[in-house]
Scaffold this motif. Structure first.
Motif, mmCIF file in Angstrom:
data_model
loop_
_atom_site.group_PDB
_atom_site.id
_atom_site.type_symbol
_atom_site.label_atom_id
_atom_site.label_comp_id
_atom_site.label_asym_id
_atom_site.label_seq_id
_atom_site.Cartn_x
_atom_site.Cartn_y
_atom_site.Cartn_z
ATOM 1 N N ASP A 3 0.864 -1.173 0.000
ATOM 2 C CA ASP A 3 0.000 0.000 0.000
ATOM 3 C C ASP A 3 0.905 1.229 0.000
ATOM 4 O O ASP A 3 1.635 1.467 0.967
ATOM 5 N N VAL A 4 0.894 1.992 -1.089
ATOM 6 C CA VAL A 4 1.751 3.163 -1.218
ATOM 7 C C VAL A 4 0.881 4.404 -1.289
ATOM 8 O O VAL A 4 -0.096 4.447 -2.040
ATOM 9 N N LYS A 5 1.251 5.420 -0.488
ATOM 10 C CA LYS A 5 0.505 6.676 -0.482
ATOM 11 C C LYS A 5 1.508 7.826 -0.527
ATOM 12 O O LYS A 5 2.497 7.823 0.201
ATOM 13 N N ILE A 6 1.235 8.796 -1.401
ATOM 14 C CA ILE A 6 2.070 9.989 -1.501
ATOM 15 C C ILE A 6 1.213 11.193 -1.119
ATOM 16 O O ILE A 6 0.151 11.410 -1.692
ATOM 17 N N THR A 7 1.694 11.946 -0.135
ATOM 18 C CA THR A 7 0.999 13.162 0.276
ATOM 19 C C THR A 7 1.986 14.325 0.210
ATOM 20 O O THR A 7 3.198 14.125 0.177
ATOM 21 N N PHE A 8 1.444 15.540 0.179
ATOM 22 C CA PHE A 8 2.320 16.701 0.208
ATOM 23 C C PHE A 8 1.649 17.854 0.930
ATOM 24 O O PHE A 8 0.425 17.917 1.042
ATOM 25 N N CYS A 9 2.500 18.739 1.455
ATOM 26 C CA CYS A 9 2.028 19.979 2.058
ATOM 27 C C CYS A 9 2.901 21.104 1.515
ATOM 28 O O CYS A 9 4.014 20.867 1.026
ATOM 29 N N PHE A 10 2.396 22.330 1.574
ATOM 30 C CA PHE A 10 3.092 23.489 1.016
ATOM 31 C C PHE A 10 2.835 24.663 1.951
ATOM 32 O O PHE A 10 1.688 25.096 2.109
ATOM 33 N N ILE A 56 -3.418 14.330 -0.882
ATOM 34 C CA ILE A 56 -3.002 13.041 -1.432
ATOM 35 C C ILE A 56 -2.730 13.224 -2.922
ATOM 36 O O ILE A 56 -3.574 13.728 -3.658
ATOM 37 N N ALA A 57 -1.537 12.840 -3.347
ATOM 38 C CA ALA A 57 -1.146 12.953 -4.752
ATOM 39 C C ALA A 57 -1.701 11.760 -5.519
ATOM 40 O O ALA A 57 -1.386 10.620 -5.191
ATOM 41 N N THR A 58 -2.532 12.045 -6.510
ATOM 42 C CA THR A 58 -3.096 10.963 -7.320
ATOM 43 C C THR A 58 -2.564 10.972 -8.744
ATOM 44 O O THR A 58 -2.605 9.957 -9.426
ATOM 45 N N SER A 59 -2.072 12.141 -9.199
ATOM 46 C CA SER A 59 -1.492 12.233 -10.536
ATOM 47 C C SER A 59 -0.546 13.424 -10.591
ATOM 48 O O SER A 59 -0.684 14.375 -9.825
ATOM 49 N N THR A 60 0.378 13.372 -11.511
ATOM 50 C CA THR A 60 1.320 14.480 -11.684
ATOM 51 C C THR A 60 0.573 15.749 -12.068
ATOM 52 O O THR A 60 0.828 16.829 -11.531
ATOM 53 N N ARG A 61 -0.353 15.629 -12.976
ATOM 54 C CA ARG A 61 -1.127 16.788 -13.443
ATOM 55 C C ARG A 61 -1.903 17.427 -12.296
ATOM 56 O O ARG A 61 -1.950 18.644 -12.156
ATOM 57 N N GLY A 62 -2.499 16.590 -11.443
ATOM 58 C CA GLY A 62 -3.250 17.101 -10.290
ATOM 59 C C GLY A 62 -2.355 17.819 -9.293
ATOM 60 O O GLY A 62 -2.708 18.881 -8.772
ATOM 61 N N VAL A 63 -1.187 17.251 -9.030
ATOM 62 C CA VAL A 63 -0.235 17.876 -8.100
ATOM 63 C C VAL A 63 0.193 19.236 -8.640
ATOM 64 O O VAL A 63 0.204 20.236 -7.914
ATOM 65 N N LEU A 64 0.538 19.303 -9.912
ATOM 66 C CA LEU A 64 0.973 20.573 -10.507
ATOM 67 C C LEU A 64 -0.127 21.631 -10.469
ATOM 68 O O LEU A 64 0.149 22.801 -10.212
#
Length: 129
Positions: A3-10, A56-64
Motif C-alpha cells: 500500500d503506497v501513499k504519496i501526500t504533500f504539504c506546502f 493526497i497525490a493521485t497524478s502528476t497533473r493534479g499535483v501541478l
C-alpha cells in the motif's frame, strides 16, 4: 501487494509566521486573521507541521495544478531585480508511505516512510552577489 501513499504539504514562512499555502488566504480587508502554524519535532516523524493541509497525490497533473494555485498565495513584491519577487520562504514537502504485510505475522505490517523537502528561499535571486 504493498500500500503506497504519496501526500504533500506546502507552507510559507513570512514575517516569522508559518502559513498554509494550500488554504486560500482570507480576502483583503476581511476581519479574518491567518494564525501561524506550529512546527513540531518527533523522533519518528522528524520535523513536521501537524495542522498543515496534507493533499493526497493521485497524478502528476493534479499535483501541478494544486501547486500552481497555492503558489499564487505566496507573499510577493516588485524589486529592482525582479518584478515578481517572493518575500517568503516556501517549503514543499512530499511524504511517501509504504505499508507491506508481514507474511510471518499477518496481523502486522511494516511501514516505511520517506520525505523529500524542497525549500525556496526569499530573495535568493541575490544569492549570486
Amino acid at each position: 501487494g504493498d500500500d503506497v501513499k504519496i501526500t504533500f504539504c506546502f507552507v510559507q514562512l513570512y514575517n516569522e509566521k508559518v502559513s498554509d499555502l494550500l488554504k486560500p488566504p482570507p480576502p483583503p480587508g476581511s476581519a479574518a486573521k491567518v494564525e501561524s502554524l506550529q512546527i513540531r519535532e518527533d523522533p519518528n516523524l522528524g520535523v513536521f507541521i501537524p495542522s498543515a493541509t496534507q493533499v493526497i497525490a493521485t497524478s502528476t497533473r493534479g499535483v501541478l495544478a494544486v501547486l500552481r494555485t497555492a503558489a499564487k498565495h505566496r507573499a510577493v513584491r516588485c524589486t529592482k531585480q525582479n518584478s515578481f519577487s517572493s518575500r517568503s520562504h516556501a517549503i514543499l514537502r512530499f511524504t511517501v508511505t509504504r505499508g507491506t504485510a508481514d507474511e510471518s505475522r499477518p496481523w502486522m505490517s511494516k511501514v516505511r516512510r520517506g520525505t523529500l523537502t524542497f525549500v525556496d528561499l526569499a530573495g535568493s535571486e541575490r544569492i549570486v552577489k
